[in-house]
Each structure stands twice: as C-alpha cells, then as structure tokens.
Write an enzyme that holds these catalytic residues in place. Structure first.
Site, PDB file in Angstrom:
ATOM      1  N   GLN A  78      -4.604   4.602 -10.286  1.00  0.00           N
ATOM      2  CA  GLN A  78      -3.958   3.308 -10.029  1.00  0.00           C
ATOM      3  C   GLN A  78      -4.957   2.519  -8.751  1.00  0.00           C
ATOM      4  OE1 GLN A  78      -0.124   2.517 -10.304  1.00  0.00           O
ATOM      5  NE2 GLN A  78      -0.261   0.730  -9.772  1.00  0.00           N
ATOM      6  N   PHE A  79      -5.620   1.824  -9.364  1.00  0.00           N
ATOM      7  CA  PHE A  79      -6.729   1.262  -8.294  1.00  0.00           C
ATOM      8  C   PHE A  79      -5.981   0.342  -7.219  1.00  0.00           C
ATOM      9  CE2 PHE A  79      -6.787  -2.295 -11.287  1.00  0.00           C
ATOM     10  CZ  PHE A  79      -7.044  -3.388 -10.396  1.00  0.00           C
ATOM     11  N   THR A  80      -4.867  -0.326  -7.672  1.00  0.00           N
ATOM     12  CA  THR A  80      -4.132  -0.952  -6.856  1.00  0.00           C
ATOM     13  C   THR A  80      -3.372  -0.451  -5.654  1.00  0.00           C
ATOM     14  OG1 THR A  80      -2.008  -0.845  -8.069  1.00  0.00           O
ATOM     15  CG2 THR A  80      -3.512  -2.712  -8.669  1.00  0.00           C
TER      16      THR A  80
END
Length: 148
Positions: A78-80
């Site tokens: 989850q890069f966010t």
C-alpha cells in the site's frame, strides 16, 4: 517502512474478480515502503507484528500474539501510506519508494513472515485490489520502523 495492521476474523483480496489471497483468522497488514527502507526495516516489522499481543486469552485480555494463536497473515502492498496531505487537496506520494524497490522489500517482508512459520496470503503488488475484512474489536494499529 509503515504498516497498518488489523486483527481480522477473516479477510480476502481480489484483483479483477480473482481472489489472490484470503485468511480465516489473523492479521491484515497494509505495508508501505519509503526510499530509505532496508531489509532491516522489514525484519523489525515482521518481528513486531508477529509477536504483538493483540488477541484475547481465555480471560478476555489482549495477551496473545499471532504466533501464539497460530493465526495467518494477509499482506497487502500500500504505497498510499506515504501520501503527504499537508498541502493542497491532492496527496503527494513523493515519499513512497519507487516500484522496483517497494516490490523487493514487500517480497522480503513476506518471505520473512513465511520463514517464521506463519501462513501467508498476499495481495497483488501494483494492482488495483478489493480488500474485504471482518475487523474484530475493532483492533487497528499503525507501526513505523523508523519509530523504534
């Protein structure tokens, strides 16, 4: 490296209608990687997550770890988690690691989980995923390998 962990009665992740991973009891980990992260950050988080006492014992106290309960782990990249929302209305993702590095450390994290004997299910790196979970408690914690 950041991780949002959620205790789950069950959870699954699908990509384009195909289930890529599911667990019946354990922890869902949303994992974010930043530029300066290393395998040491992954080792730290794996050790912390697998041994956190967030499951109830027979007296109803949060006294048992994922390893104690023989629970499973659903890992989702989850890069966010590295989205910066301090300015403007659109998040800035400059702190998120480039995909090659992020994928390498995500896979390192997953292999370390398996090396500990925990059953692992995975999302699909870099894909749009649908995540479903039944969060028990609810119990949700945020861990950052830089804050040790």
């Amino acid at each position: 490296m950041k991780a949002v962990i959620q205790r789950a009665e069950n959870a699954s992740v699908t990509v384009e209608g195909r289930t890529t991973g599911e667990i019946d009891f354990g922890i869902v980990v949303l994992l974010g990687v930043t530029h300066e992260d290393t395998a040491e950050d992954a080792k730290y988080l794996v050790n912390k997550i697998l041994n956190l006492r967030i499951f109830e014992d027979e007296a109803g106290k949060m006294n048992l770890s994922l390893k104690d309960t023989k629970g499973k782990l659903l890992s989702i990249s989850q890069f966010t988690l590295y989205g910066d929302t301090r300015k403007g209305r659109r998040p800035n993702f400059m702190a998120a690691a480039k995909p090659d590095k992020a994928k390498e450390l995500y896979e390192t994290f997953n292999r370390l989980v398996e090396d500990e004997g925990v059953i692992l299910a995975e999302g699909a790196f870099g894909e749009m995923m649908d995540v479903k979970l039944n969060n028990v408690g609810p119990v949700t914690l945020i861990l950052d390998s830089k804050e040790r």
